[in-house]
Scaffold this active site. Sequence first.
Site, PDB file in Angstrom:
ATOM      1  N   ARG A 127     -22.072  32.209 -44.047  1.00 44.16           N
ATOM      2  CA  ARG A 127     -21.836  31.023 -44.880  1.00 44.16           C
ATOM      3  C   ARG A 127     -22.310  29.787 -44.134  1.00 44.16           C
ATOM      4  O   ARG A 127     -21.803  29.462 -43.057  1.00 44.16           O
ATOM      5  CB  ARG A 127     -20.356  30.902 -45.210  1.00 44.16           C
ATOM      6  CG  ARG A 127     -20.041  29.888 -46.297  1.00 44.16           C
ATOM      7  CD  ARG A 127     -18.560  29.872 -46.588  1.00 44.16           C
ATOM      8  NE  ARG A 127     -18.243  28.992 -47.696  1.00 44.16           N
ATOM      9  CZ  ARG A 127     -17.068  28.392 -47.870  1.00 44.16           C
ATOM     10  NH1 ARG A 127     -16.101  28.572 -46.996  1.00 44.16           N
ATOM     11  NH2 ARG A 127     -16.855  27.619 -48.913  1.00 44.16           N
ATOM     12  N   PHE A 132     -21.690  20.207 -43.309  1.00 42.25           N
ATOM     13  CA  PHE A 132     -20.283  20.618 -43.287  1.00 42.25           C
ATOM     14  C   PHE A 132     -20.015  21.587 -42.143  1.00 42.25           C
ATOM     15  O   PHE A 132     -19.478  21.198 -41.109  1.00 42.25           O
ATOM     16  CB  PHE A 132     -19.885  21.218 -44.627  1.00 42.25           C
ATOM     17  CG  PHE A 132     -18.446  21.665 -44.691  1.00 42.25           C
ATOM     18  CD1 PHE A 132     -17.448  21.019 -43.963  1.00 42.25           C
ATOM     19  CD2 PHE A 132     -18.070  22.741 -45.488  1.00 42.25           C
ATOM     20  CE1 PHE A 132     -16.121  21.421 -44.020  1.00 42.25           C
ATOM     21  CE2 PHE A 132     -16.742  23.166 -45.556  1.00 42.25           C
ATOM     22  CZ  PHE A 132     -15.785  22.499 -44.817  1.00 42.25           C
ATOM     23  N   GLN A 179     -20.405  29.375 -40.664  1.00 44.15           N
ATOM     24  CA  GLN A 179     -19.302  30.324 -40.494  1.00 44.15           C
ATOM     25  C   GLN A 179     -19.821  31.726 -40.206  1.00 44.15           C
ATOM     26  O   GLN A 179     -20.827  32.170 -40.760  1.00 44.15           O
ATOM     27  CB  GLN A 179     -18.441  30.343 -41.771  1.00 44.15           C
ATOM     28  CG  GLN A 179     -17.185  31.194 -41.662  1.00 44.15           C
ATOM     29  CD  GLN A 179     -16.272  30.997 -42.855  1.00 44.15           C
ATOM     30  OE1 GLN A 179     -16.289  29.957 -43.496  1.00 44.15           O
ATOM     31  NE2 GLN A 179     -15.466  32.001 -43.169  1.00 44.15           N
ATOM     32  N   ASN A 207      -9.576  30.963 -42.377  1.00 39.86           N
ATOM     33  CA  ASN A 207      -8.413  31.691 -42.871  1.00 39.86           C
ATOM     34  C   ASN A 207      -8.361  31.616 -44.386  1.00 39.86           C
ATOM     35  O   ASN A 207      -9.192  30.965 -45.018  1.00 39.86           O
ATOM     36  CB  ASN A 207      -7.115  31.154 -42.239  1.00 39.86           C
ATOM     37  CG  ASN A 207      -6.882  29.689 -42.562  1.00 39.86           C
ATOM     38  OD1 ASN A 207      -7.073  29.240 -43.692  1.00 39.86           O
ATOM     39  ND2 ASN A 207      -6.453  28.923 -41.558  1.00 39.86           N
ATOM     40  N   PHE A 226     -15.656  29.221 -37.566  1.00 42.65           N
ATOM     41  CA  PHE A 226     -16.750  28.361 -38.006  1.00 42.65           C
ATOM     42  C   PHE A 226     -16.949  27.231 -36.998  1.00 42.65           C
ATOM     43  O   PHE A 226     -16.056  26.926 -36.187  1.00 42.65           O
ATOM     44  CB  PHE A 226     -16.500  27.810 -39.412  1.00 42.65           C
ATOM     45  CG  PHE A 226     -15.259  26.962 -39.547  1.00 42.65           C
ATOM     46  CD1 PHE A 226     -15.290  25.587 -39.353  1.00 42.65           C
ATOM     47  CD2 PHE A 226     -14.048  27.553 -39.896  1.00 42.65           C
ATOM     48  CE1 PHE A 226     -14.146  24.811 -39.501  1.00 42.65           C
ATOM     49  CE2 PHE A 226     -12.894  26.790 -40.036  1.00 42.65           C
ATOM     50  CZ  PHE A 226     -12.949  25.412 -39.841  1.00 42.65           C
ATOM     51  N   LEU A 251      -9.308  19.145 -42.430  1.00 42.69           N
ATOM     52  CA  LEU A 251      -8.983  20.504 -42.006  1.00 42.69           C
ATOM     53  C   LEU A 251      -7.903  20.539 -40.926  1.00 42.69           C
ATOM     54  O   LEU A 251      -7.444  21.614 -40.549  1.00 42.69           O
ATOM     55  CB  LEU A 251     -10.239  21.206 -41.484  1.00 42.69           C
ATOM     56  CG  LEU A 251     -11.407  21.347 -42.467  1.00 42.69           C
ATOM     57  CD1 LEU A 251     -12.564  22.077 -41.808  1.00 42.69           C
ATOM     58  CD2 LEU A 251     -10.974  22.064 -43.730  1.00 42.69           C
ATOM     59  N   HIS A 257      -6.518  24.640 -40.020  1.00 40.41           N
ATOM     60  CA  HIS A 257      -7.331  25.618 -39.297  1.00 40.41           C
ATOM     61  C   HIS A 257      -7.176  25.357 -37.802  1.00 40.41           C
ATOM     62  O   HIS A 257      -7.207  24.205 -37.360  1.00 40.41           O
ATOM     63  CB  HIS A 257      -8.802  25.507 -39.712  1.00 40.41           C
ATOM     64  CG  HIS A 257      -9.049  25.829 -41.158  1.00 40.41           C
ATOM     65  ND1 HIS A 257      -9.377  27.091 -41.593  1.00 40.41           N
ATOM     66  CD2 HIS A 257      -8.984  25.053 -42.264  1.00 40.41           C
ATOM     67  CE1 HIS A 257      -9.522  27.080 -42.910  1.00 40.41           C
ATOM     68  NE2 HIS A 257      -9.279  25.859 -43.344  1.00 40.41           N
TER      69      HIS A 257
END
Length: 598
Positions: free
Chosen positions: A487, A492, A495, A534, A545, A554, A558
Amino acid sequence: MKDEKHMEEAAAAASSDSHPSKKQKLNRIEKGLIDNLPSAKSYEVSYMHRDVVKFCITTPTNFILTASIDGHIKFWKKIDEGIEFVKHYRAHLSSIVGLRSSYDGLYAASASNDKSLKIFDVKTFDMTTMMSLGFVPGVICFIYCFPRKQHLVACSDGSKINIYEFLSGEKIATVEIHMSKVTDMRYSHHHRTVLSVDETGIIEYWSADTFKFERKTANGDEMFEFKTNTDLFTFLQHKCTPLNLSISPDGKYFAVFANDRKIRVFNFFKAKLYRVYDESLAVATKLENTQQLVPSIDFGRRLAIERDLEKVESFRSSTVAFDDSSSFVIYSTLLGIKVIHLQTNKCVRMLGVNENARFLSISLSYPTTKKQNLEVAVNNPNMNMDQKDPTIFCTAYKKNRFYLFSTREPDQTNLESDRDILNERPTREDIIAAQSDEKAKLASSTVLHTNLGDIHLKLFTSECPRTVENFTTHAQNSYYNGVIFHRVIKQFMVQTGDPQGDGTGGESIWGNDFEDEFHRNLKHDRPYTVSMANRGPNTNGSQFFITLIPTPWLDNKHTVFGRVVKGMDVVEKIGQAKTHPKTDQPYEDIKILSITVK
């Protein structure tokens, strides 16, 4: 019956039509009331139970009672700032299904699946009565019977409501006015009246003195004559089940939270709808699509938690609270805790929006500033009406903690302190894990060798040892070798860490999910932050990531366990890869060839 949407619009329009001559005065009163509510956006502190905390109630005597699903009850005392622990009971051998206090805060009762009811003297912290019911209790409620001049306790048994004189344990009456299981009961001392509601949506009024409906309250106030003249059938009409009730301290309103996620506020005497607040997932999703409330990745995760919540008993724990002036309703949503001013129909505060917990039960500390006292203060500017330490207490989904929101933000300067207090002794498993952590010499850095180049990472071993242990052990076992970056989202993050390569696989070195490890000076405040992926709180596995920009939304969701210290250009190359528009997976595989642990 009016349509709820039209009713809400009409009520909002009516409430905004205030007298011009009183406008400034009303604004000052409203401001004074708001100033005497908790204002911190983050919870100040939390305290532990050994198991998930299901109930948290406050009393007018300034005590807080918390109960966990394993049968334990704790007493806490409100002090000038915060609370202090008082006493701990192993009250029941089975799960606690109810915890309530009397209107004056002198008594508390707990009910359990073990078919027992326990009564406590709150001020002396003593268990005064133990009652064996012979049935699994539903909901409980204290009432005060004036003919008997004593407190009684009502306990539901399916559709029936049994009334007990709790000092002797004698059953003195049975109220049989419902046709289905009772879901909640509340007592209004102003009117000496009980409201009870069942699964089919029927709300009943009955006197605490006669145990039947009375046209006039104890104060002589006229009630409705026929239910057909009220809005009490709205739950039947909308085919939803009321889950809990709350009556305003002044006795003018009551609020109902139902399984359609709507909060309905009724006028007590006429039983007419006054406000309806729709917190359904459909409304939240529509708002998210039109005006982004939170980052999309975070919103999707919250929606997943909400859908899980609807399937379990914890959903019934969501409560609506009134402040002591009866001017505000306070309740939890997927976006945090909302504080809404009833008269102006405005959301005046949002608390806990950036917290990782999904808050459920809400309770306020006593006392808050009375509205009539503020009216006096408006005409006397030298009068100090500030309340001492207003606090909201709340439980959270799947958390063995309860949380305090006050006027103080958590201490960001003292990094040695922790707002999540470890007030329970560690279990044997915790001690063994801690000893093994001390013995293990965790690596403080690694190098990711990819087919685009090397990425050097610094790891935070002391702040999040279990996360680092999981990552480095996987690396040493070649778990990540050949794994792709599945991903990639430009501007951004990138991952990886899923052996299946589609974002659905991977597990921890222990074979199951492990807990989050948040630390207040480890934030997503810069690019090239390494963090765990997660699917909700405490669901860490193997995926991680690397951010390409600061991503503060975040934080506390995370676990940050590393930073890129060299090879940022490689991370940027990965971030510029062409990807599939639906899956965000690069068209050409970008792989971790191996990882060197130092």
